[in-house]
Design a protein around this motif. Structure first.
Motif, short mmCIF file in Angstrom:
data_model
loop_
_atom_site.label_atom_id
_atom_site.label_comp_id
_atom_site.label_asym_id
_atom_site.label_seq_id
_atom_site.Cartn_x
_atom_site.Cartn_y
_atom_site.Cartn_z
N ALA A 25 141.45 49.63 89.49
CA ALA A 25 142.04 49.76 90.83
C ALA A 25 142.13 51.19 91.33
O ALA A 25 142.07 51.43 92.55
N LEU A 26 142.26 52.17 90.43
CA LEU A 26 142.62 53.52 90.86
C LEU A 26 141.56 54.59 90.60
O LEU A 26 141.72 55.72 91.07
N THR A 27 140.50 54.26 89.84
CA THR A 27 139.53 55.30 89.48
C THR A 27 138.87 55.93 90.70
O THR A 27 138.67 57.15 90.75
N ASN A 28 138.53 55.12 91.68
CA ASN A 28 137.86 55.68 92.87
C ASN A 28 138.75 56.69 93.60
O ASN A 28 138.25 57.64 94.20
N SER A 29 140.06 56.50 93.54
CA SER A 29 140.97 57.39 94.26
C SER A 29 141.46 58.55 93.39
O SER A 29 141.64 59.67 93.88
N TYR A 30 141.68 58.27 92.08
CA TYR A 30 142.33 59.27 91.22
C TYR A 30 141.48 59.73 90.05
O TYR A 30 141.91 60.58 89.27
N GLY A 31 140.27 59.21 89.91
CA GLY A 31 139.41 59.63 88.81
C GLY A 31 140.02 59.32 87.46
O GLY A 31 140.65 58.28 87.26
N VAL A 32 139.87 60.25 86.51
CA VAL A 32 140.32 60.01 85.14
C VAL A 32 141.85 59.96 85.04
O VAL A 32 142.40 59.48 84.03
N HIS A 33 142.57 60.40 86.08
CA HIS A 33 144.02 60.28 86.07
C HIS A 33 144.46 58.81 86.03
O HIS A 33 145.60 58.52 85.63
#
Length: 439
Positions: free
Chosen positions: A167-175
């Motif tokens: 859900a979040l990789t595209n927005s936050y990368g490895v975070h």
């Protein structure tokens, strides 16, 4: 068998998580940065939480058997107050020293890669307090023979991480990986605490004074911490040396250890969880023949199970890596090098799993200083072997050095635990003769 069965499910779900992570990040700089940022929080959890629960459980069981549930609850609350202070203090120390420690761990990183690791480090420190508390609570649940929940609850972190990465990789990368780790740790610890409360075991830290039981736990904890520091230091050395090699080496080392961790998770986790309470009860009633019979039976069984499994997995090593990881950012070249390193790691599995029997026996005998001295040699061996083998085999040398260290460690623990067992048996026999003479 309960713990082993639950662990199989947990590790299979973890493999799905790792496959998704490999697809998204491969063996690139982002994955290297995350893994280096995770090294010290994981090390500290083992140092404080895992070491303390190993020192606590034999005494906790003895107090519960001899003095009752209320006395055991007071011991638990007092230990939790000490552990909470340790965990908070170490978390603060690691946070304040980040700008000095991370450049040492990641000496081969570029400036941008190091900044990424630093941005991941502080969020991941939150897992230290959560997993530290959860590890101690879980050990007490095991002590009252509630194995299934503790063995199954790591599913949570894998599932939360999968959701976070997707859900979040595209927005936050490895975070997104860091968000999954922290969220999973929070839910896991909450579930274990809730179940422990249901078992009428106090989870609130409350100091009840320095009792003989507390002195016993702390007396065993000091050598356990020293031993864990030295053994965990070997892991830190391995990761740091991998960080000095070509970009992606830290990630290669981690992916190559996944199958080994699966086997160790099934075998060593089951052994360590089930046998510490068992050995503690046998030593409490001085059933030395029962101890020897348990060691002989289960060491033979574990060797018979693990050696063929390791041979088979080593033969199909590259195929296994390709099946689980080769897609997306994880390439065929990554598969070849990870498969080779995986074989070096797999060599440790039989001796590691059998060695866990002797680790738990040493803890039950309250002779944890043996592990401390063994780990002094382990750390020295790690530095020398890793440095020598890295120059010959590259990142595969780090894995081979780790396997060789466990061969030594298990041999050392076997010799020393047998010597301690003979001494305890002799002392027990002398006391019985003295008592008979008195009568």
């Amino acid at each position: 068998m309960i713990v082993g069965g639950c662990t199989v499910v947990v590790k299979l779900v973890a493999f799905v998580k790792d496959a998704i992570v490999a697809y998204q990040f491969g063996t690139g700089d982002a994955m290297d940065a995350f893994l280096i940022a995770l090294v010290l929080p994981q090390f500290a959890v083992t140092l404080i939480g895992a070491s303390l629960n190993t020192a606590l459980i034999p005494t906790y069981i003895q107090v519960r058997e001899r003095e009752g549930r209320e006395a055991a609850n007071r011991l638990m609350s007092s230990v939790m107050s000490i552990a909470s202070l340790f965990l908070l203090g170490v978390s603060l120390l690691l946070a304040l020293s980040a700008s000095y420690v991370l450049p040492l761990l990641a000496s081969g990183f570029s400036p941008n890669k190091l900044r990424l690791a630093e941005s991941l480090y502080l969020p991941l420190l939150c897992t230290l307090l959560l997993y530290g508390v959860g590890t101690i609570w879980g050990a007490v649940l095991n002590a009252v023979n509630r194995f299934a929940l503790v063995a199954t609850v790591p599913l949570v972190t894998s599932l939360v991480t999968i959701g976070s990465v997707l859900a979040l990789t595209n927005s936050y990368g490895v975070h997104a990986l860091a968000f999954g780790a922290v969220g999973g740790a929070l839910i896991e610890t909450g579930l274990i605490g809730w179940w422990l409360h249901r078992e009428d075991v106090s989870i609130v830290p409350q100091w009840s004074g320095m009792s003989p039981a507390i002195r016993e736990v702390l007396g065993q904890y000091v050598p356990m911490v020293a031993g864990a520091f030295l053994m965990g230091g070997a892991t830190v050395v391995s990761q740091s040396m991998a960080a000095m090699l070509d970009p992606g080496s830290v990630s290669v080392l981690t992916y190559a250890g996944k199958m080994t961790n699966l086997l160790i998770g099934i075998g060593a986790t089951a052994v360590s969880t089930a046998f510490l309470p068992h050995f503690s009860r046998l030593t409490a009633i001085e059933d030395w023949q029962g101890v020897r019979r348990t060691l002989r039976t289960y060491s033979q069984l574990l060797f018979l199970l693990t050696i063929p499994a390791v041979a088979l997995l080593s033969y199909f090593s590259e195929g296994i890596i390709a099946l689980f990881f080769q897609r997306g950012a994880f390439t065929g070249a990554d598969t070849r090098i990870v498969g080779h390193v995986q074989v070096m790691y797999l060599l440790q599995v039989p001796v590691y799993v059998v060695g866990m029997l002797f680790v738990r026996l040493v803890s039950a005998l309250r002779a944890n200083q043996l592990m401390m001295w063994g780990n002094v040699v382990n750390l020295l061996l790690c530095i020398v072997l890793t440095y020598a083998l890295v120059h010959v085999l590259g990142v595969a040398g780090v894995a081979l050095a780790t396997s060789l260290i466990y061969f030594f460690n298990t041999s050392f623990l076997y010799v020393m635990s047998m010597r301690t067992l003979r001494r305890m048996q002799s002392l027990s026999g002398s006391q019985e003769k003295t008592f008979s003479s008195f009568q």
